[in-house]
Design a protein around this motif. Sequence first.
Motif, PDB file in Angstrom:
ATOM      1  N   ARG A  21       2.052   7.155   1.575  1.00 57.19           N
ATOM      2  CA  ARG A  21       0.874   8.346   1.634  1.00 57.19           C
ATOM      3  C   ARG A  21      -0.309   8.436   1.751  1.00 57.19           C
ATOM      4  O   ARG A  21      -1.090   9.362   1.929  1.00 57.19           O
ATOM      5  CB  ARG A  21       2.264   9.019   0.259  1.00 57.19           C
TER       6      ARG A  21
ATOM      7  N   ASN B  35       2.717  -2.038   5.256  1.00 57.12           N
ATOM      8  CA  ASN B  35       2.057  -1.408   4.769  1.00 57.12           C
ATOM      9  C   ASN B  35       2.216  -3.125   3.430  1.00 57.12           C
ATOM     10  O   ASN B  35       1.260  -2.851   2.197  1.00 57.12           O
ATOM     11  CB  ASN B  35       2.495  -0.411   3.395  1.00 57.12           C
TER      12      ASN B  35
ATOM     13  N   VAL C  28       8.833   2.503   2.717  1.00 58.27           N
ATOM     14  CA  VAL C  28       7.550   1.486   3.184  1.00 58.27           C
ATOM     15  C   VAL C  28       7.764   1.227   3.940  1.00 58.27           C
ATOM     16  O   VAL C  28       8.460  -0.117   4.394  1.00 58.27           O
ATOM     17  CB  VAL C  28       7.499   0.578   1.730  1.00 58.27           C
TER      18      VAL C  28
ATOM     19  N   THR D 102      -4.084   2.568  -2.590  1.00 58.39           N
ATOM     20  CA  THR D 102      -3.318   2.451  -3.574  1.00 58.39           C
ATOM     21  C   THR D 102      -2.348   1.046  -3.761  1.00 58.39           C
ATOM     22  O   THR D 102      -1.625   1.630  -2.566  1.00 58.39           O
ATOM     23  CB  THR D 102      -2.651   3.770  -4.257  1.00 58.39           C
ATOM     24  N   ASP D 103      -2.500   0.482  -4.470  1.00 58.90           N
ATOM     25  CA  ASP D 103      -1.603  -0.712  -4.401  1.00 58.90           C
ATOM     26  C   ASP D 103      -0.679  -0.209  -4.737  1.00 58.90           C
ATOM     27  O   ASP D 103      -0.469  -0.037  -6.350  1.00 58.90           O
ATOM     28  CB  ASP D 103      -2.186  -2.037  -4.927  1.00 58.90           C
ATOM     29  N   TYR D 104       1.200  -0.709  -5.076  1.00 54.74           N
ATOM     30  CA  TYR D 104       1.709  -0.079  -5.866  1.00 54.74           C
ATOM     31  C   TYR D 104       2.643  -1.742  -5.914  1.00 54.74           C
ATOM     32  O   TYR D 104       2.692  -2.668  -5.228  1.00 54.74           O
ATOM     33  CB  TYR D 104       2.803   0.563  -5.237  1.00 54.74           C
TER      34      TYR D 104
ATOM     35  N   VAL E 255       6.601   7.284  -3.741  1.00 55.96           N
ATOM     36  CA  VAL E 255       6.289   6.313  -2.763  1.00 55.96           C
ATOM     37  C   VAL E 255       6.990   6.550  -1.245  1.00 55.96           C
ATOM     38  O   VAL E 255       6.877   6.453  -0.154  1.00 55.96           O
ATOM     39  CB  VAL E 255       7.407   4.734  -3.241  1.00 55.96           C
TER      40      VAL E 255
ATOM     41  N   LYS F 122       0.705  -1.099  -0.110  1.00 55.34           N
ATOM     42  CA  LYS F 122       0.195   0.545  -0.068  1.00 55.34           C
ATOM     43  C   LYS F 122       0.776   1.506   0.314  1.00 55.34           C
ATOM     44  O   LYS F 122       1.572   1.148   0.613  1.00 55.34           O
ATOM     45  CB  LYS F 122      -1.061  -0.340   0.819  1.00 55.34           C
ATOM     46  N   LEU F 123       0.428   2.058  -1.334  1.00 53.17           N
ATOM     47  CA  LEU F 123       1.374   3.512  -0.971  1.00 53.17           C
ATOM     48  C   LEU F 123       1.411   4.147   0.271  1.00 53.17           C
ATOM     49  O   LEU F 123       0.549   4.783   0.914  1.00 53.17           O
ATOM     50  CB  LEU F 123       0.788   4.640  -1.800  1.00 53.17           C
TER      51      LEU F 123
ATOM     52  N   GLU G 236       8.142  10.410  -0.231  1.00 55.18           N
ATOM     53  CA  GLU G 236       6.976   9.976   0.044  1.00 55.18           C
ATOM     54  C   GLU G 236       5.453  10.778  -0.726  1.00 55.18           C
ATOM     55  O   GLU G 236       4.722  10.697  -0.714  1.00 55.18           O
ATOM     56  CB  GLU G 236       6.390   9.848   1.438  1.00 55.18           C
TER      57      GLU G 236
ATOM     58  N   ASP H 122       9.637   5.661  -7.491  1.00 54.80           N
ATOM     59  CA  ASP H 122       9.456   4.188  -6.118  1.00 54.80           C
ATOM     60  C   ASP H 122       9.912   5.189  -5.585  1.00 54.80           C
ATOM     61  O   ASP H 122       9.962   6.439  -4.766  1.00 54.80           O
ATOM     62  CB  ASP H 122      10.650   3.589  -6.930  1.00 54.80           C
ATOM     63  N   SER H 123      11.158   4.173  -4.644  1.00 59.18           N
ATOM     64  CA  SER H 123      11.512   4.890  -2.978  1.00 59.18           C
ATOM     65  C   SER H 123      12.839   5.733  -3.242  1.00 59.18           C
ATOM     66  O   SER H 123      12.824   6.682  -2.321  1.00 59.18           O
ATOM     67  CB  SER H 123      12.093   4.338  -2.115  1.00 59.18           C
TER      68      SER H 123
END
Length: 258
Positions: free
Chosen positions: A104, A220, A216, A108-110, A213, A101-102, A209, A204-205
């Motif tokens: 922030r 999550n 994480v 939302t699924d990432y 992303v 799960k994102l 955030e 991505d990371s």
Amino acid sequence: MGDAGQEDAGDKDGGNELLEIVKTVVFALLIALVLRTLLFQPFTIPSASMEPNLYEGDYIVVSKWSYGYSKFSSGLPVNLPLGDSRLFGSAPARGDIVVFKLPRDDRTDYIKRVVGLPGDRIQVINNRLHINGQPVDNREISREVVRDVFGPRDTVQLRETLPGGRSYIIQDFGPGNELDDTPVYEVPVGYYFMMGDNRDNSIDSRVDEMNGVGLVPDENLVGRAQIILFSWSPGASLWNPVSWFANLRPSRFFKPLD
């Protein structure tokens, strides 16, 4: 009197048949709920951020038990009251492809690949991933032209091998892109650093955030991507059955994920 008795018997039989059908449907739904909640969850890949390993239109299965169960990974319509903890928790391995799960919005699924574990220092220097001050081995295997929203572009495909020996293919559009050089990111306890395999086309990371992303949190994590069940190229429409067959990618069916 005899005719009326026959009608009553028929009504009773019909009622029993209906009851059995309802029971069968209820049991089937309960089994499906248990499977989705505790074991597996399907996802469709919506973008190119994990190319060349996952393509837009791939339909994948994620194992829910791989990292245990958190308030975000239960598969239920409401979040479990687990706080920041996990039931039967297990840490992901470096190199796992993970759905999460994102941070922030927690909704939302990432899907990305785990490259940084708690305690790691992660940096990208001149297109190359560095972990704890050491460059990660990557070797060019091919050059291809990829068509995306910007038109046809030259790409390099490389085999990247992480510390510990996990190996997979990544895709890069060459030097000079925004995320080719980054500061050092220190991964704290309880967090993971994620990157897309399509290095110049992945939020991505490497992006904080607020805009991307970021790091994480463990809670999550939803599960580990295991296999591609089937795949359609863009253009397939749910309302046009002909397009299903025209856009199938059979070579990707039942493909395990590295």
